[in-house]
Design a protein around this motif. Sequence first.
Motif, mmCIF file in Angstrom:
data_model
loop_
_atom_site.group_PDB
_atom_site.id
_atom_site.type_symbol
_atom_site.label_atom_id
_atom_site.label_comp_id
_atom_site.label_asym_id
_atom_site.label_seq_id
_atom_site.Cartn_x
_atom_site.Cartn_y
_atom_site.Cartn_z
ATOM 1 N N SER A 1 0.801 -1.225 0.000
ATOM 2 C CA SER A 1 0.000 0.000 0.000
ATOM 3 C C SER A 1 0.839 1.283 0.000
ATOM 4 C CB SER A 1 -0.962 0.005 1.196
ATOM 5 O OG SER A 1 -0.235 0.003 2.410
ATOM 6 N N SER A 2 2.147 1.154 0.043
ATOM 7 C CA SER A 2 3.021 2.320 0.018
ATOM 8 C C SER A 2 3.358 2.721 -1.423
ATOM 9 C CB SER A 2 4.323 2.030 0.777
ATOM 10 O OG SER A 2 5.254 3.071 0.553
ATOM 11 N N ILE A 3 2.896 3.894 -1.820
ATOM 12 C CA ILE A 3 3.170 4.379 -3.177
ATOM 13 C C ILE A 3 4.672 4.515 -3.413
ATOM 14 C CG2 ILE A 3 2.860 6.351 -4.743
ATOM 15 C CD1 ILE A 3 0.070 6.685 -3.336
ATOM 16 N N GLY A 4 5.403 4.877 -2.379
ATOM 17 C CA GLY A 4 6.849 5.010 -2.500
ATOM 18 C C GLY A 4 7.558 3.707 -2.822
ATOM 19 N N ASN A 5 6.900 2.586 -2.576
ATOM 20 C CA ASN A 5 7.515 1.287 -2.865
ATOM 21 C C ASN A 5 7.293 0.816 -4.295
ATOM 22 O OD1 ASN A 5 8.616 0.929 -0.330
ATOM 23 N ND2 ASN A 5 6.837 -0.156 0.459
ATOM 24 N N LEU A 6 6.378 1.429 -5.027
ATOM 25 C CA LEU A 6 6.065 0.965 -6.384
ATOM 26 C C LEU A 6 7.314 0.887 -7.266
ATOM 27 C CD1 LEU A 6 2.755 2.916 -7.144
ATOM 28 C CD2 LEU A 6 2.997 0.500 -6.537
ATOM 29 N N LYS A 7 8.202 1.858 -7.117
ATOM 30 C CA LYS A 7 9.406 1.901 -7.952
ATOM 31 C C LYS A 7 10.316 0.703 -7.725
ATOM 32 C CE LYS A 7 11.724 4.677 -4.494
ATOM 33 N NZ LYS A 7 11.913 6.033 -4.043
ATOM 34 N N HIS A 8 10.141 0.024 -6.591
ATOM 35 C CA HIS A 8 10.995 -1.112 -6.274
ATOM 36 C C HIS A 8 10.540 -2.411 -6.927
ATOM 37 C CE1 HIS A 8 13.309 1.275 -3.514
ATOM 38 N NE2 HIS A 8 12.231 1.599 -2.840
ATOM 39 N N TRP A 9 9.314 -2.438 -7.466
ATOM 40 C CA TRP A 9 8.841 -3.698 -8.038
ATOM 41 C C TRP A 9 8.064 -3.569 -9.342
ATOM 42 C CZ3 TRP A 9 3.454 -4.726 -7.873
ATOM 43 C CH2 TRP A 9 2.706 -3.916 -7.015
ATOM 44 N N GLN A 10 7.744 -2.349 -9.778
ATOM 45 C CA GLN A 10 7.031 -2.184 -11.048
ATOM 46 C C GLN A 10 8.007 -1.689 -12.114
ATOM 47 O OE1 GLN A 10 3.256 -0.234 -11.070
ATOM 48 N NE2 GLN A 10 2.452 -1.529 -9.442
ATOM 49 N N GLU A 11 8.448 -2.618 -12.942
ATOM 50 C CA GLU A 11 9.409 -2.297 -13.996
ATOM 51 C C GLU A 11 8.846 -1.242 -14.936
ATOM 52 O OE1 GLU A 11 11.062 -5.683 -16.040
ATOM 53 O OE2 GLU A 11 11.066 -6.839 -14.177
ATOM 54 N N GLY A 12 9.695 -0.296 -15.305
ATOM 55 C CA GLY A 12 9.302 0.746 -16.243
ATOM 56 C C GLY A 12 8.663 1.968 -15.617
ATOM 57 N N ALA B 1 2.770 -11.579 -13.863
ATOM 58 C CA ALA B 1 3.596 -12.523 -13.103
ATOM 59 C C ALA B 1 4.937 -11.905 -12.723
ATOM 60 C CB ALA B 1 3.794 -13.805 -13.898
ATOM 61 N N THR B 2 5.522 -11.130 -13.627
ATOM 62 C CA THR B 2 6.809 -10.475 -13.343
ATOM 63 C C THR B 2 6.664 -9.466 -12.208
ATOM 64 O OG1 THR B 2 7.598 -10.774 -15.605
ATOM 65 C CG2 THR B 2 8.629 -8.998 -14.320
ATOM 66 N N TYR B 3 5.626 -8.623 -12.262
ATOM 67 C CA TYR B 3 5.415 -7.644 -11.193
ATOM 68 C C TYR B 3 5.206 -8.334 -9.852
ATOM 69 C CZ TYR B 3 4.928 -3.627 -14.381
ATOM 70 O OH TYR B 3 5.147 -2.625 -15.289
ATOM 71 N N MET B 4 4.437 -9.415 -9.853
ATOM 72 C CA MET B 4 4.175 -10.129 -8.601
ATOM 73 C C MET B 4 5.455 -10.766 -8.057
ATOM 74 S SD MET B 4 0.382 -11.661 -9.409
ATOM 75 C CE MET B 4 -0.009 -12.283 -7.764
ATOM 76 N N SER B 5 6.264 -11.323 -8.933
ATOM 77 C CA SER B 5 7.546 -11.907 -8.520
ATOM 78 C C SER B 5 8.490 -10.832 -7.992
ATOM 79 C CB SER B 5 8.171 -12.639 -9.706
ATOM 80 O OG SER B 5 9.391 -13.217 -9.341
ATOM 81 N N ASN B 6 8.534 -9.683 -8.671
ATOM 82 C CA ASN B 6 9.360 -8.563 -8.205
ATOM 83 C C ASN B 6 8.914 -8.111 -6.815
ATOM 84 O OD1 ASN B 6 10.694 -8.564 -10.661
ATOM 85 N ND2 ASN B 6 9.670 -6.745 -11.437
#
Length: 149
Positions: A21-32, A132-137
Amino acid sequence: MEYTTEILIKKSISEVIKKYSSIGNLKHWQEGLVSTEHISGTPTELGAKMKLTFSFGNRKMEIIETVTKQEFPNELHVTYTTNGVRNIQENYFKVIENNATQWISKTKCQPTSLKMSLMLFLMPSVFKKQTATYMSNFKNFVEQGTSIR
């Protein structure tokens, strides 16, 4: 097109939801992902809107995320809208053990253009693989602190 993707994360549901739920964490697992921009509402709460900007090589994409249901720690449903397609994603989080959480993502891709209709028909695996890639990341980020950056 509809599909379901599941992954087991070996962390407590409270830790999973805190990081998810942390928007700041999105960059750590959503490629691109290049940037996020709050549009309206309280982030991750019902009705909240956010603009996500992605870059995939020379191609840029802006996506509007709208929260359609939020019942943490068990559910978060969102709609992602961009040129040509609307993705409706229902995310479910289930306690498996004290320190394990099952993340189940049910996705419906609804094309809004002929071009995207053809892509969904001819290359459905591209969309499934990206989920699947986003979930694995995310799993790697939560379990090991590994960022894609």
